[in-house]
Design a protein around this motif. Structure first.
Motif, PDB file in Angstrom:
ATOM      1  N   ILE A   1      44.392  83.515  30.897  1.00 48.54           N
ATOM      2  CA  ILE A   1      44.162  83.928  32.281  1.00 48.54           C
ATOM      3  C   ILE A   1      44.300  85.438  32.467  1.00 48.54           C
ATOM      4  O   ILE A   1      43.683  86.026  33.350  1.00 48.54           O
ATOM      5  N   GLU A   2      45.087  86.084  31.613  1.00 46.21           N
ATOM      6  CA  GLU A   2      45.355  87.508  31.832  1.00 46.21           C
ATOM      7  C   GLU A   2      44.082  88.359  31.742  1.00 46.21           C
ATOM      8  O   GLU A   2      43.844  89.234  32.569  1.00 46.21           O
ATOM      9  N   CYS A   3      43.240  88.084  30.742  1.00 44.57           N
ATOM     10  CA  CYS A   3      42.035  88.906  30.576  1.00 44.57           C
ATOM     11  C   CYS A   3      41.059  88.699  31.723  1.00 44.57           C
ATOM     12  O   CYS A   3      40.395  89.640  32.168  1.00 44.57           O
ATOM     13  N   SER A   4      40.970  87.464  32.219  1.00 45.26           N
ATOM     14  CA  SER A   4      40.083  87.201  33.356  1.00 45.26           C
ATOM     15  C   SER A   4      40.545  87.960  34.590  1.00 45.26           C
ATOM     16  O   SER A   4      39.729  88.530  35.327  1.00 45.26           O
ATOM     17  N   ALA A   5      41.855  87.957  34.836  1.00 44.54           N
ATOM     18  CA  ALA A   5      42.387  88.631  36.018  1.00 44.54           C
ATOM     19  C   ALA A   5      42.277  90.146  35.903  1.00 44.54           C
ATOM     20  O   ALA A   5      41.906  90.831  36.863  1.00 44.54           O
ATOM     21  N   MET A   6      42.577  90.690  34.732  1.00 45.10           N
ATOM     22  CA  MET A   6      42.552  92.143  34.571  1.00 45.10           C
ATOM     23  C   MET A   6      41.127  92.680  34.570  1.00 45.10           C
ATOM     24  O   MET A   6      40.857  93.742  35.141  1.00 45.10           O
ATOM     25  N   SER A   7      40.201  91.972  33.932  1.00 47.20           N
ATOM     26  CA  SER A   7      38.814  92.445  33.918  1.00 47.20           C
ATOM     27  C   SER A   7      38.229  92.425  35.325  1.00 47.20           C
ATOM     28  O   SER A   7      37.507  93.342  35.723  1.00 47.20           O
ATOM     29  N   LYS A   8      38.557  91.383  36.112  1.00 44.62           N
ATOM     30  CA  LYS A   8      38.059  91.325  37.483  1.00 44.62           C
ATOM     31  C   LYS A   8      38.623  92.473  38.318  1.00 44.62           C
ATOM     32  O   LYS A   8      37.893  93.118  39.081  1.00 44.62           O
ATOM     33  N   ALA A   9      39.921  92.736  38.155  1.00 46.86           N
ATOM     34  CA  ALA A   9      40.567  93.790  38.947  1.00 46.86           C
ATOM     35  C   ALA A   9      39.998  95.168  38.633  1.00 46.86           C
ATOM     36  O   ALA A   9      39.861  96.013  39.527  1.00 46.86           O
ATOM     37  N   LEU A  10      39.643  95.413  37.358  1.00 42.19           N
ATOM     38  CA  LEU A  10      39.233  96.757  36.939  1.00 42.19           C
ATOM     39  C   LEU A  10      37.721  96.938  36.798  1.00 42.19           C
ATOM     40  O   LEU A  10      37.222  98.064  36.860  1.00 42.19           O
ATOM     41  N   LEU A  11      36.995  95.824  36.604  1.00 44.75           N
ATOM     42  CA  LEU A  11      35.556  95.934  36.352  1.00 44.75           C
ATOM     43  C   LEU A  11      34.708  95.116  37.323  1.00 44.75           C
ATOM     44  O   LEU A  11      33.488  95.287  37.365  1.00 44.75           O
ATOM     45  N   GLY A  12      35.334  94.209  38.070  1.00 47.84           N
ATOM     46  CA  GLY A  12      34.585  93.371  38.989  1.00 47.84           C
ATOM     47  C   GLY A  12      34.325  91.985  38.429  1.00 47.84           C
ATOM     48  O   GLY A  12      34.665  91.679  37.285  1.00 47.84           O
ATOM     49  N   GLU A  13      33.714  91.117  39.250  1.00 45.76           N
ATOM     50  CA  GLU A  13      33.469  89.731  38.847  1.00 45.76           C
ATOM     51  C   GLU A  13      32.476  89.636  37.689  1.00 45.76           C
ATOM     52  O   GLU A  13      32.540  88.708  36.888  1.00 45.76           O
ATOM     53  N   THR A  14      31.548  90.583  37.609  1.00 48.46           N
ATOM     54  CA  THR A  14      30.564  90.606  36.523  1.00 48.46           C
ATOM     55  C   THR A  14      30.470  92.023  35.976  1.00 48.46           C
ATOM     56  O   THR A  14      30.411  92.976  36.739  1.00 48.46           O
ATOM     57  N   PHE A  15      30.495  92.148  34.661  1.00 48.53           N
ATOM     58  CA  PHE A  15      30.374  93.461  34.038  1.00 48.53           C
ATOM     59  C   PHE A  15      29.445  93.362  32.838  1.00 48.53           C
ATOM     60  O   PHE A  15      28.909  92.281  32.532  1.00 48.53           O
ATOM     61  N   ASP A  16      29.255  94.481  32.143  1.00 47.28           N
ATOM     62  CA  ASP A  16      28.160  94.561  31.174  1.00 47.28           C
ATOM     63  C   ASP A  16      28.464  93.968  29.802  1.00 47.28           C
ATOM     64  O   ASP A  16      27.660  93.202  29.264  1.00 47.28           O
ATOM     65  N   ILE A  17      29.601  94.339  29.208  1.00 53.74           N
ATOM     66  CA  ILE A  17      29.873  93.965  27.814  1.00 53.74           C
ATOM     67  C   ILE A  17      31.309  93.478  27.682  1.00 53.74           C
ATOM     68  O   ILE A  17      32.244  94.098  28.217  1.00 53.74           O
ATOM     69  N   HIS A  18      31.488  92.387  26.965  1.00 49.78           N
ATOM     70  CA  HIS A  18      32.828  91.910  26.600  1.00 49.78           C
ATOM     71  C   HIS A  18      32.873  91.833  25.083  1.00 49.78           C
ATOM     72  O   HIS A  18      31.999  91.233  24.460  1.00 49.78           O
ATOM     73  N   GLY A  19      33.875  92.449  24.475  1.00 49.77           N
ATOM     74  CA  GLY A  19      33.963  92.482  23.019  1.00 49.77           C
ATOM     75  C   GLY A  19      35.284  91.976  22.495  1.00 49.77           C
ATOM     76  O   GLY A  19      36.264  91.812  23.220  1.00 49.77           O
ATOM     77  N   GLY A  20      35.314  91.743  21.173  1.00 52.14           N
ATOM     78  CA  GLY A  20      36.527  91.310  20.497  1.00 52.14           C
ATOM     79  C   GLY A  20      36.200  90.769  19.124  1.00 52.14           C
ATOM     80  O   GLY A  20      35.031  90.682  18.725  1.00 52.14           O
ATOM     81  N   GLY A  21      37.234  90.393  18.393  1.00 50.25           N
ATOM     82  CA  GLY A  21      37.040  89.823  17.065  1.00 50.25           C
ATOM     83  C   GLY A  21      36.476  88.416  17.139  1.00 50.25           C
ATOM     84  O   GLY A  21      36.663  87.695  18.122  1.00 50.25           O
ATOM     85  N   ILE A  22      35.782  88.000  16.074  1.00 52.83           N
ATOM     86  CA  ILE A  22      35.172  86.672  16.029  1.00 52.83           C
ATOM     87  C   ILE A  22      36.237  85.584  16.112  1.00 52.83           C
ATOM     88  O   ILE A  22      35.966  84.459  16.561  1.00 52.83           O
ATOM     89  N   ASP A  23      37.462  85.892  15.713  1.00 55.46           N
ATOM     90  CA  ASP A  23      38.542  84.913  15.786  1.00 55.46           C
ATOM     91  C   ASP A  23      38.914  84.568  17.229  1.00 55.46           C
ATOM     92  O   ASP A  23      39.576  83.551  17.477  1.00 55.46           O
ATOM     93  N   LEU A  24      38.483  85.405  18.196  1.00 50.76           N
ATOM     94  CA  LEU A  24      38.789  85.153  19.599  1.00 50.76           C
ATOM     95  C   LEU A  24      37.683  84.374  20.314  1.00 50.76           C
ATOM     96  O   LEU A  24      37.854  83.961  21.464  1.00 50.76           O
ATOM     97  N   GLN A  25      36.556  84.172  19.634  1.00 48.61           N
ATOM     98  CA  GLN A  25      35.422  83.493  20.283  1.00 48.61           C
ATOM     99  C   GLN A  25      35.850  82.138  20.838  1.00 48.61           C
ATOM    100  O   GLN A  25      35.512  81.774  21.961  1.00 48.61           O
ATOM    101  N   PHE A  26      36.575  81.381  20.038  1.00 48.32           N
ATOM    102  CA  PHE A  26      37.160  80.129  20.495  1.00 48.32           C
ATOM    103  C   PHE A  26      38.608  80.065  20.031  1.00 48.32           C
ATOM    104  O   PHE A  26      38.886  80.338  18.871  1.00 48.32           O
ATOM    105  N   PRO A  27      39.554  79.737  20.918  1.00 49.56           N
ATOM    106  CA  PRO A  27      39.302  79.307  22.298  1.00 49.56           C
ATOM    107  C   PRO A  27      39.367  80.427  23.355  1.00 49.56           C
ATOM    108  O   PRO A  27      39.003  80.204  24.497  1.00 49.56           O
ATOM    109  N   HIS A  28      39.838  81.616  22.983  1.00 48.87           N
ATOM    110  CA  HIS A  28      40.179  82.610  24.009  1.00 48.87           C
ATOM    111  C   HIS A  28      38.976  82.988  24.877  1.00 48.87           C
ATOM    112  O   HIS A  28      39.038  82.902  26.112  1.00 48.87           O
ATOM    113  N   HIS A  29      37.880  83.408  24.250  1.00 51.26           N
ATOM    114  CA  HIS A  29      36.740  83.849  25.040  1.00 51.26           C
ATOM    115  C   HIS A  29      36.052  82.678  25.750  1.00 51.26           C
ATOM    116  O   HIS A  29      35.557  82.824  26.872  1.00 51.26           O
ATOM    117  N   GLU A  30      36.001  81.540  25.087  1.00 47.49           N
ATOM    118  CA  GLU A  30      35.431  80.353  25.733  1.00 47.49           C
ATOM    119  C   GLU A  30      36.211  80.022  27.011  1.00 47.49           C
ATOM    120  O   GLU A  30      35.631  79.694  28.056  1.00 47.49           O
TER     121      GLU A  30
END
Length: 451
Positions: A208-237
């Protein structure tokens, strides 16, 4: 025109900023309980390079880059219990280490570096919204996200929920409606960090932390989200599910980018194999941060990367030549070919090939400007290459020892001096033409053998 591979759509797409002329990017940062290992550093270098390209293309003030610090986590709690130190002391110290190590790799600081503990109220508000919309439920002091309530769950990783249950290790708990449901909020005992909430004193789940912080600083929709492939599931999903359900008018992130994993000398990095290294380990072993960065840049981010000593030696040799060529030179124009390579899905290997071409052509001004675009040949990173020492006396001494050994057939003295020179980080080259000594990786003049 910048083209990027979108993990979510599985195709290459042209970057079209939601706000014309402005780009917003979020990258998942570290959990701050220990030193960053060299695998943790790969996304830092990858997305720092993208950040530099975006700034070059759109202007420094038109790119907003957010990378978070997870400073509330069970691993941090365990470290505090083990050491008896306050949690804030541990997280502050670890963030200081992280900054020092990533600075050494030439990584620019992001526009914002939020700490999770600074965004607890927005997390609670998002969880309340998810409950109100029927996507989350409270149970035994916990709040869980109802995965089955979001039909798009699994599209990022390309798996169905049932396949995920069969193939993943999921936490089984009696308060879950479904094994795949994940924690948004959990209760805290008196000895653990906690905040007051509608569900009792507790702390947020990881996702939940990344969803809340990205919304607060970048808005409900932004251009690019990045990270390591190990985060694709479950974190990014999970981020996608909770963000899209809490903010149904938004799409969360338009383009998803994932860097592949890192190996060491052809093997998976692990403590059991003795090939586990932090960034600080490599720096302390004498690998300059600039050299480490160049090794990372030599492999496309979407391919597995192999850290090897041989690659580091090659990078160091090239950087020494480039620094000698560009010494005292004013940066010229950045090569169009370097920009073109980077604009093609951050093709850093292609950009490095162009730098080698510029060096071979003697274009020092173009080489300097183009290298600095990807974080190389920066003045702040060059101290390691400024170390100069006259090794001619040692070369002459070793040549004399070899000459005597040819007569006596006793090469023990030659072998001993070669070992001492190697231990000092000197590359020893012996041929019929003579003896050549060159400063190598980890060169330390203080360790040179006394003549």
């Amino acid at each position: 025109m910048i083209r990027l591979w979108n993990t979510r759509t599985r195709r290459e797409e042209v970057l079209q900023p939601l706000q014309p002329g402005k780009v917003r990017i979020y990258v998942c940062g570290p959990t701050v309980y220990d030193r960053a290992h060299i695998g943790n550093a790969r996304p830092v270098v990858v997305f720092d390079t993208l950040f530099r390209l975006l700034r070059h293309t759109y202007g420094d003030d038109h790119v907003t880059y957010v990378r978070n610090f997870t400073d509330v986590d069970d691993k941090i709690n365990a470290k505090a219990a083990e050491t008896g130190r306050p949690i804030r002391d541990i997280t502050d110290e670890t963030i200081g280490w992280y900054h020092a190590d990533m600075d050494a790799l030439g990584a620019l600081r992001p526009t914002h570096e939020p700490r999770a503990t600074e965004y607890i109220p927005p997390m609670i508000a998002m969880i309340e919204a998810l409950i109100a919309r029927g996507h989350a439920y409270a149970a035994e002091g916990h709040v869980l996200f109802d995965v089955r309530s979001f039909p798009g769950y699994g599209k990022l990783s390309g798996r169905s929920v049932d396949d995920m249950i069969a193939g993943a290790r999921v936490e089984v708990a009696p308060y879950k409606r479904d094994p795949m449901d994940f924690v948004l909020w959990k209760p805290s005992t008196d000895d653990l960090p906690g905040w007051d909430s509608p569900w009792g004193r507790g702390r947020p789940g990881w996702h939940i932390e990344c969803s809340a912080m990205s919304k607060a600083l970048l808005g409900e929709t932004f251009d690019i989200h990045g990270g390591g492939i190990d985060l694709q599931f479950p974190h990014h999903e999970n981020e996608i599910a909770q963000s899209c359900c809490a903010n149904p008018s938004g799409a969360f992130a338009n383009i998803w980018m994932h860097n592949e994993m890192l190996q060491v000398e052809g093997k998976k990095m692990s403590k059991s194999l003795g090939n586990f290294f932090t960034v600080r380990d490599l720096l302390d072993q004498g690998y300059p941060g600039e050299v480490i960065r160049m090794v990372y840049l030599g492999t496309h981010y979407a391919k597995p990367m192999d850290w090897t000593h041989e690659k580091a030696q090659q990078a160091e040799a090239a950087l020494r030549k480039w620094r000698a060529l560009t010494k005292g030179v004013t940066p010229g124009a950045v090569s169009d070919a370097v920009v073109a390579a980077l604009s093609q899905d951050v093709n850093t290997a292609g950009a490095l090939a162009e730098l080698h071409r510029l060096a071979a052509a003697g274009d020092a001004a173009g080489l300097l400007a183009s290298a600095q675009l990807i974080g190389l040949l920066e003045p702040a990173l060059g101290a390691w290459a400024e170390v100069t020492v006259d090794l001619s006396a040692h070369a002459a001494a070793l040549a004399a020892l070899r000459e005597n050994a040819m007569q006596s057939k006793d090469f023990s003295g030659v072998d001993r001096m070669k070992s001492e020179l190697t231990a000092a980080g000197v590359e020893v080259r012996m041929s019929k033409a003579g003896v050549e000594l060159l400063p190598g990786t980890g060169f330390d003049p203080a360790k040179l053998p006394v003549l």
